[in-house]
Design a protein around this motif. Structure first.
Motif, PDB file in Angstrom:
ATOM      1  N   LYS A  88      -9.440  -3.601 -22.459  1.00  0.00           N
ATOM      2  CA  LYS A  88      -8.231  -4.086 -23.122  1.00  0.00           C
ATOM      3  C   LYS A  88      -7.693  -5.371 -22.494  1.00  0.00           C
ATOM      4  CE  LYS A  88      -4.116  -1.973 -25.135  1.00  0.00           C
ATOM      5  NZ  LYS A  88      -3.319  -0.734 -25.201  1.00  0.00           N
ATOM      6  N   HIS A  89      -7.873  -5.530 -21.179  1.00  0.00           N
ATOM      7  CA  HIS A  89      -7.333  -6.682 -20.463  1.00  0.00           C
ATOM      8  C   HIS A  89      -8.415  -7.333 -19.598  1.00  0.00           C
ATOM      9  CE1 HIS A  89      -3.672  -4.122 -21.047  1.00  0.00           C
ATOM     10  NE2 HIS A  89      -3.169  -5.282 -21.404  1.00  0.00           N
ATOM     11  N   ARG A 144      -5.500 -10.428 -23.193  1.00  0.00           N
ATOM     12  CA  ARG A 144      -5.681  -9.137 -23.850  1.00  0.00           C
ATOM     13  C   ARG A 144      -6.638  -9.253 -25.026  1.00  0.00           C
ATOM     14  NH1 ARG A 144      -1.195  -5.428 -27.087  1.00  0.00           N
ATOM     15  NH2 ARG A 144      -2.641  -3.775 -27.665  1.00  0.00           N
ATOM     16  N   SER A 145      -7.529  -8.271 -25.145  1.00  0.00           N
ATOM     17  CA  SER A 145      -8.368  -8.155 -26.329  1.00  0.00           C
ATOM     18  C   SER A 145      -7.600  -7.400 -27.401  1.00  0.00           C
ATOM     19  CB  SER A 145      -9.666  -7.407 -26.023  1.00  0.00           C
ATOM     20  OG  SER A 145     -10.346  -7.086 -27.224  1.00  0.00           O
ATOM     21  N   HIS A 146      -7.543  -7.956 -28.608  1.00  0.00           N
ATOM     22  CA  HIS A 146      -6.815  -7.318 -29.707  1.00  0.00           C
ATOM     23  C   HIS A 146      -7.748  -6.499 -30.602  1.00  0.00           C
ATOM     24  CE1 HIS A 146      -2.916  -9.334 -29.116  1.00  0.00           C
ATOM     25  NE2 HIS A 146      -3.659 -10.268 -28.578  1.00  0.00           N
ATOM     26  N   ILE A 202      -7.992   4.963 -23.906  1.00  0.00           N
ATOM     27  CA  ILE A 202      -7.639   3.586 -23.600  1.00  0.00           C
ATOM     28  C   ILE A 202      -6.135   3.424 -23.406  1.00  0.00           C
ATOM     29  CG2 ILE A 202      -7.544   1.250 -24.598  1.00  0.00           C
ATOM     30  CD1 ILE A 202     -10.289   1.874 -25.793  1.00  0.00           C
ATOM     31  N   ASP A 203      -5.320   4.059 -24.253  1.00  0.00           N
ATOM     32  CA  ASP A 203      -3.891   3.734 -24.242  1.00  0.00           C
ATOM     33  C   ASP A 203      -2.997   4.942 -24.037  1.00  0.00           C
ATOM     34  OD1 ASP A 203      -4.186   4.965 -26.651  1.00  0.00           O
ATOM     35  OD2 ASP A 203      -3.494   3.288 -27.870  1.00  0.00           O
ATOM     36  N   ILE A 229      -9.875  -3.869 -29.346  1.00  0.00           N
ATOM     37  CA  ILE A 229     -10.353  -2.652 -28.725  1.00  0.00           C
ATOM     38  C   ILE A 229     -10.024  -1.430 -29.571  1.00  0.00           C
ATOM     39  CG2 ILE A 229      -8.256  -2.320 -27.354  1.00  0.00           C
ATOM     40  CD1 ILE A 229     -11.906  -1.475 -26.382  1.00  0.00           C
TER      41      ILE A 229
END
Length: 489
Positions: A356-357, A333-335, A14-15, A337
């Motif tokens: 995430k977005h 944004r989802s906090h 994801i990041d 995930i």
């Protein structure tokens, strides 16, 4: 380990297109409940590291330790854990690994029993000669229990020929190269120190409500003080060692005149929490000013300014105010995930950015959009976000970045990809724009970034900040890295 407690490395599907925070440290001296206050401070510093957390306390007779993998709220979720950490003195650490794998043995604070008693240390930063020192220490018989560079401090203190704790500590830090903000705890004192260039942040605060007037806090950022109701006293200076004991606070400057400020400029761009104040500068206001500079330098006609949340928000506000273009939350944004229960299959990897977005079509559809983000790393996330905004009906998408192009890796405590994986290292701005799929792409200049931080411009002969990730100007020798380059040839 369950999927509900995956580390940030294990969630890199994801990041993996972001810079990752370094670490956060907290130190507490002579309060009735050091562990609870330390945990509060670590909660406030959660943004600096999400892999692991730990606390060491001293109750006047013995040291107590609890460390674990996961977020602060997961490691210290049971009141019995805090109850098992009695004492009025303590240090704590949030970890994001820049060296060493994610294992419990690497979780800080690190603790050792010495001839003078117990000693614990927590470190934010990265040592650039750790491997060279480790080789020397191993030859002298030292046995390393972790793979983190921070353990070097423990062994240097252990073998020092000086008699007291402070002299051993100073002997150790004089042998290391790199960036470090340290908090350390012995049975008699709390020690805090910054490297001679002050690359990583560290501040001193006071607890006004404690029954003991000699109650102090050391932390990475002022937001940690706010969480525990402490007052800000001052920044700990580059190269300064602070000793807090029953006689109060005293300061030592062991590096004499060999200090100057080269504070990490990326703390203002991304890493520090917006409500923190660093070097007498509000991080939030600094980011707004960066956005305003960005608008002056690379403005384009558009209908709406949209931040890439959360780090792009203050800069987008500054851009919108300077350009008189409406600011809108066009991306949500989802906090949550980071705690996904979904198995990371190939399909989910491809949908990582959408997890995430999400776009807010009502404010994007039919509009010329200026997207504001803090940086571009690999470029994969930027490309997907631009695609999402177009899919939401944007007629034009202009990407503006609130930092100069990131062309070089960081060796001072920020987890960055190798240079060849940084998009700006291998591509021109025009090439980046085409690859990402934006209608235009602009970065704030180095001088613009410095102006936003109340400097006229970057002094090329004597830069005011560490900006090596943008310029390649590394202020501290890269001893281990250079040795590896020689070996690889």
């Amino acid at each position: 380990m369950t999927l509900s407690s995956l580390s940030s490395h294990e969630l890199d599907f994801i990041d993996d297109d972001e810079f990752h925070e370094e670490c956060g440290v907290v130190g507490i001296w002579t309060t009735q409940d050091a562990a609870s206050l330390t945990a509060l401070g670590l909660h406030a510093l959660q943004h600096r590291g999400q892999e692991a957390s730990g606390i060491v306390t001293y109750d006047g007779n013995q040291f107590h330790t609890h460390r674990g993998l996961g977020l602060v709220g997961e490691v210290f979720d049971d009141p019995r854990v805090i109850a098992s950490l009695p004492g009025g003195m303590g240090i704590g650490h949030n970890r994001y690994a820049t060296t060493g794998e994610t294992q419990l043995r690497n979780v800080q604070p690190l603790y050792g029993d010495f001839e003078f008693g117990g000693f614990a240390v927590a470190h934010n930063g990265n040592l650039t000669n750790a491997q060279l020192l480790k080789q020397s220490l191993v030859r002298r018989g030292c046995l390393f229990q972790s793979s983190t560079d921070s353990e070097v401090f423990i062994h240097l203190i252990a073998i020092s020929l000086y008699s007291n704790v402070i002299d051993r500590f100073i002997d150790a830090i004089k042998q290391v190269q790199g960036a470090y903000s340290l908090v350390a705890l012995s049975k008699d004192m709390l020690i805090a120190a910054r490297d001679p260039l002050g690359v990583r942040p560290l501040i001193l605060g006071k607890l006004p409500y404690s029954q003991d007037e000699n109650s102090w806090v050391v932390a990475s950022e002022t937001c940690a003080l706010s969480s525990m109701g402490a007052d800000f006293v001052r920044d700990i200076e580059p190269g300064e060692v602070i000793i807090i004991d029953h006689d109060g606070v005293r300061s030592i400057h062991p590096f004499a005149d060999n200090t100057s400020s080269r504070f990490c400029i990326f703390e203002y761009v991304y890493f520090a929490r917006p409500d923190s104040v660093i070097e007498n500068k509000s991080v939030y206001m600094a980011r707004k000013k960066i956005g305003a500079e960005l608008a002056k330098e690379s403005h384009v006609e558009a209908d709406v300014v949209v931040p890439v949340p959360d780090s792009g928000v203050p800069a987008a506000i500054g851009y919108a105010e300077a350009s008189n273009i409406p600011f809108e939350l066009g991306i949500i944004r989802s906090h949550y995930i980071g705690r996904t229960f979904i198995e990371p299959t190939d399909q989910i990897r491809n949908l990582g950015v959408k997890l995430k977005h999400a776009t807010n079509r009502a404010v994007i559809n039919g509009k010329r959009v200026i997207l504001i983000d803090d940086s571009i790393v690999r470029g994969t996330t930027s490309k997907k976000i631009v695609e999402m905004v177009r899919a939401a009906g944007a007629t034009e998408v202009h990407l503006r970045i609130a930092s100069p192009p990131t062309q070089h890796s960081c060796f001072y405590g920020i987890d960055t990809p190798a240079e060849e994986k940084l998009l700006a290292h291998t591509h021109s701005i025009d090439e980046m724009c085409k690859l990402i799929g934006a209608d235009s792409l602009g970065f704030v200049s180095a001088d613009g970034l410095y102006r936003a931080l109340q400097e006229d411009k970057r002094n090329n002969q004597n830069p005011q900040y560490c900006d090596a990730c943008f310029t390649g100007d590394y202020p501290i020798p890269l001893t281990d890295h250079d040795m590896q380059l020689v070996k690889s040839k």
